[in-house]
Design an enzyme around this catalytic site. Structure first.
Site, PDB file in Angstrom:
ATOM      1  N   ASN A   9       0.865  -1.180   0.000  1.00 44.50           N
ATOM      2  CA  ASN A   9       0.000   0.000   0.000  1.00 44.50           C
ATOM      3  C   ASN A   9       0.904   1.233   0.000  1.00 44.50           C
ATOM      4  O   ASN A   9       1.468   1.595   1.023  1.00 44.50           O
ATOM      5  CB  ASN A   9      -0.887  -0.015   1.254  1.00 44.50           C
ATOM      6  N   LYS A  11       0.080   4.247  -0.318  1.00 45.22           N
ATOM      7  CA  LYS A  11      -0.578   5.468   0.194  1.00 45.22           C
ATOM      8  C   LYS A  11      -0.320   6.615  -0.786  1.00 45.22           C
ATOM      9  O   LYS A  11      -0.210   6.384  -1.983  1.00 45.22           O
ATOM     10  CB  LYS A  11      -0.104   5.793   1.610  1.00 45.22           C
ATOM     11  N   HIS A  97      -9.385   0.881   5.122  1.00 45.04           N
ATOM     12  CA  HIS A  97      -8.113   1.210   5.763  1.00 45.04           C
ATOM     13  C   HIS A  97      -8.373   2.210   6.892  1.00 45.04           C
ATOM     14  O   HIS A  97      -9.214   3.096   6.767  1.00 45.04           O
ATOM     15  CB  HIS A  97      -7.137   1.792   4.735  1.00 45.04           C
ATOM     16  N   GLU A  99      -6.868   4.725   7.847  1.00 46.52           N
ATOM     17  CA  GLU A  99      -6.726   6.155   7.496  1.00 46.52           C
ATOM     18  C   GLU A  99      -7.999   6.677   6.844  1.00 46.52           C
ATOM     19  O   GLU A  99      -8.383   7.826   7.048  1.00 46.52           O
ATOM     20  CB  GLU A  99      -5.502   6.340   6.580  1.00 46.52           C
ATOM     21  N   GLU A 169      -5.208  -5.162  10.648  1.00 44.62           N
ATOM     22  CA  GLU A 169      -4.225  -4.099  10.826  1.00 44.62           C
ATOM     23  C   GLU A 169      -4.506  -3.370  12.144  1.00 44.62           C
ATOM     24  O   GLU A 169      -5.325  -2.443  12.174  1.00 44.62           O
ATOM     25  CB  GLU A 169      -4.313  -3.090   9.683  1.00 44.62           C
ATOM     26  N   GLY A 175       2.332   2.383  10.627  1.00 40.69           N
ATOM     27  CA  GLY A 175       3.231   3.519  10.466  1.00 40.69           C
ATOM     28  C   GLY A 175       3.924   3.954  11.751  1.00 40.69           C
ATOM     29  O   GLY A 175       4.521   5.029  11.801  1.00 40.69           O
ATOM     30  N   SER A 215       3.500  -1.946  10.404  1.00 37.05           N
ATOM     31  CA  SER A 215       4.953  -1.929  10.617  1.00 37.05           C
ATOM     32  C   SER A 215       5.606  -3.279  10.342  1.00 37.05           C
ATOM     33  O   SER A 215       6.553  -3.674  11.023  1.00 37.05           O
ATOM     34  CB  SER A 215       5.282  -1.427  12.031  1.00 37.05           C
TER      35      SER A 215
HETATM   36  C1  PEP Z   1      -0.774   0.191   5.957  1.00 38.76           C
HETATM   37  O1  PEP Z   1      -0.875   1.393   5.774  1.00 38.76           O
HETATM   38  O2  PEP Z   1      -1.623  -0.585   5.529  1.00 38.76           O
HETATM   39  C2  PEP Z   1       0.375  -0.278   6.724  1.00 38.76           C
HETATM   40  C3  PEP Z   1       0.393  -1.515   7.136  1.00 38.76           C
HETATM   41  O3  PEP Z   1       1.371   0.647   6.942  1.00 38.76           O
HETATM   42  P1  PEP Z   1       2.811   0.359   7.610  1.00 38.76           P
HETATM   43  O4  PEP Z   1       3.329  -0.929   7.024  1.00 38.76           O
HETATM   44  O5  PEP Z   1       3.634   1.537   7.189  1.00 38.76           O
HETATM   45  O6  PEP Z   1       2.607   0.271   9.066  1.00 38.76           O
END
Ligand code: PEP
Length: 252
Positions: A9, A11, A97, A99, A169, A175, A215
């Site tokens: 992803n 973003k 997601h 966000e 997630e 992040g 992460s």
């Molecule tokens: C994501 O945005 O779906 C995600 C898992 O981000 P990150 O790997 O940067 O934590």
């Protein structure tokens, strides 16, 4: 055996030529390896989907969108429809997601509409679920995830449901550099599979792909992916460098 997936992803990152270079690097790297058990999905910003699907046509990865609006066309300024994604041969789309839930106020019901709209065009939703830190600290993370699944996915008939990919997630891990432990990931993935078992039966529960996101990187991917109910990952920051992303792909 159920499908393993590693999805990147991106973003809202990368200029056009950087994005083209990164996709080309990943495509070239994928040519050097033989992946029999894992599907690779790249989800770039919407403006780059056509470039990505052009490269994917000659390569060994699929392209996913990061968002969709649940209508085929109409007065929805700035939005992208599932018809448009299907026209570009986009195969996956991220839905729910954290966000988008947080910054765009997307409700369970709206997410259910997105899932329906995508499935009507044979695009696979990568449905994200997960709790925020205060919910985990309060010990209600299982209830939170249950509600997210019940309200946005469990209305689907079994055949449609089986086309969906779920991504757990934990929002506190996205992040932040704080990854869920392999035990925390396994515990939630196994719980999700139990919910699917109760709603759709054992075949669906065994077949549904459940990704971990938050992460995940080249250092911790192997350990997370070694858990029996973790079928790969949805990768944010670590998907923006070809070497790191490929290391994660090879860990699956
Ligand atoms: C994501 O945005 O779906 C995600 C898992 O981000 P990150 O790997 O940067 O934590």
């Amino acid at each position: 055996m159920r499908k393993k997936i590693v999805a990147g992803n991106w973003k809202m990152n990368k200029g056009f030529s950087e994005a083209e270079d990164l996709i080309t690097e990943i495509a070239d790297a994928l040519e050097e390896v033989e992946l029999t058990r894992v599907d690779v999905v790249i989800c770039p910003p919407a403006l780059y989907l056509e470039m990505a699907t052009d490269i994917a046509e000659e390569s060994n990865f699929s392209v996913g969108a990061q968002n969709v609006y649940p209508a085929d066309s109409g007065a929805f300024t700035g939005e992208v429809s599932p018809t448009m994604l299907a026209d570009l041969d986009v195969e996956y789309c991220i839905v729910g997601h954290s966000e988008r839930r947080k910054y765009f106020g997307e409700s369970h019901e709206f997410l259910a509409q997105k899932v329906d709209a995508l499935l009507a065009h044979d695009i696979i939703p990568i449905f994200c679920c997960g709790e925020v830190l205060p919910e985990r600290e309060a010990g209600i993370h299982f209830e939170v995830v249950k509600r997210q699944l019940e309200e946005s996915l469990f209305h689907l008939p079994e055949d449609d449901f089986r086309a969906v990919v779920i991504a757990y997630e934990p929002v506190w891990a996205i992040g932040t550099g704080v990854t869920a432990t392999k035990e925390q990931a396994q515990e939630m993935h196994s719980y999700i599979r139990t919910l699917v078992l109760k709603r759709y039966g054992s075949e669906a529960a065994n077949e549904i792909t459940i990704l971990y996101g938050g992460s995940c990187n080249a250092k911790n991917a192997k350990e997370l992916f070694s858990m029996p109910d973790v079928d790969g990952g949805l990768i944010g920051g670590a998907s923006l460098k070809s070497d790191e992303f490929m290391a994660i792909v090879l860990s699956a």
